[in-house]
Design a protein around this motif. Sequence first.
Motif, PDB file in Angstrom:
ATOM      1  N   GLU A 171       0.820  -1.277   0.006  1.00 15.44           N
ATOM      2  CA  GLU A 171      -0.035   0.016  -0.216  1.00 15.44           C
ATOM      3  C   GLU A 171       0.887   1.298  -0.038  1.00 15.44           C
ATOM      4  OE1 GLU A 171      -2.525   0.752   3.430  1.00 15.44           O
ATOM      5  OE2 GLU A 171      -0.872   0.143   4.668  1.00 15.44           O
ATOM      6  N   VAL A 179      -3.207   0.346  -3.723  1.00 15.60           N
ATOM      7  CA  VAL A 179      -2.973  -1.013  -3.052  1.00 15.60           C
ATOM      8  C   VAL A 179      -2.911  -1.935  -3.847  1.00 15.60           C
ATOM      9  CG1 VAL A 179      -4.531  -2.451  -1.531  1.00 15.60           C
ATOM     10  CG2 VAL A 179      -4.500  -0.094  -1.167  1.00 15.60           C
ATOM     11  N   PRO A 181      -3.254  -6.221  -3.750  1.00 13.83           N
ATOM     12  CA  PRO A 181      -3.486  -7.040  -2.563  1.00 13.83           C
ATOM     13  C   PRO A 181      -2.521  -8.244  -2.527  1.00 13.83           C
ATOM     14  CG  PRO A 181      -4.684  -7.296  -4.578  1.00 13.83           C
ATOM     15  CD  PRO A 181      -3.843  -6.138  -4.734  1.00 13.83           C
ATOM     16  N   ALA A 196      -6.647  -8.834   0.248  1.00 14.24           N
ATOM     17  CA  ALA A 196      -6.869  -7.549   1.032  1.00 14.24           C
ATOM     18  C   ALA A 196      -8.267  -7.268   1.224  1.00 14.24           C
ATOM     19  CB  ALA A 196      -6.195  -6.380   0.548  1.00 14.24           C
ATOM     20  N   LEU A 198     -10.276  -3.501   1.431  1.00 17.84           N
ATOM     21  CA  LEU A 198     -10.149  -2.374   1.537  1.00 17.84           C
ATOM     22  C   LEU A 198     -11.330  -1.658   2.660  1.00 17.84           C
ATOM     23  CD1 LEU A 198      -8.686   0.661   0.527  1.00 17.84           C
ATOM     24  CD2 LEU A 198     -10.373   0.118  -1.298  1.00 17.84           C
ATOM     25  N   THR A 207      -6.254  -0.387   4.871  1.00 14.98           N
ATOM     26  CA  THR A 207      -6.446  -1.781   4.278  1.00 14.98           C
ATOM     27  C   THR A 207      -5.941  -2.869   5.178  1.00 14.98           C
ATOM     28  OG1 THR A 207      -6.021  -0.844   1.990  1.00 14.98           O
ATOM     29  CG2 THR A 207      -5.464  -3.279   2.212  1.00 14.98           C
TER      30      THR A 207
END
Length: 233
Positions: A171, A179, A181, A196, A198, A207
């Motif tokens: 991030e 971001v 993931p 992830a 958010l 996140t």
Amino acid sequence: MITLKQREHYLLGSEKDIADLVVKKSAKILVISDSHGQRDLFRCIVGRIGPSCDALVFCGDGAGDFASCMDDAASDKVYAACVPPVVAFVKGNGDSNRFPVCFNPVGKEDDSVYRELAIPRRQIFSAVEHTIYVVHGHEQRTYYGIQLLKKEAERAGADIALYGHTHIADETRDTVYMVNPGSPCLPRGGVPSSFAVLELDGLNVNTVFYRIEATLQGLQFIPFLPGKTYLWN
């Protein structure tokens, strides 16, 4: 529960659910990328985390896994209830522009046996007080940095950008909150397999990253903080 109809802006969901997401005061968005053929794992993540989320974003490279998950939702009402009501997705460098599905994404009656889901290169949608820009990341050369992605998102009027491609959970807080993931199956740079969530709360953005661990009790999703890791280090 997801409404499996693709709108003119490529999102899956009902017009009401898409509009409701815009005006929510808070929301959680499940973000997955680079599943690369691990359909059961993709389905498991959505099945367990999806019920607590307001939207699902897939950042590409694994369109078959994503489409299979949506097919499962079309044939299984219990599983459909696990899929968030708004779904955004983009194609990766390993995906095609269209992918065959069993359900009818157009929503119009037809006699066709062969149906396809259009997979866009970019996606943009609104949630809470934010505009979210979604790409895979290969066209933005994210292996070498995220400045092109940042500029692209800014031009699109977005304050959040979601991407994949590098397989590294990350991030970056800047004028655009960016971001990645990571990958649930093929992580790189020494980071664990991951996805992830958010979290949007008004103007606040956060996140939570989850690493995936196989244990005797089954798969465990454990929150973790990814460090700054780059492929070129």
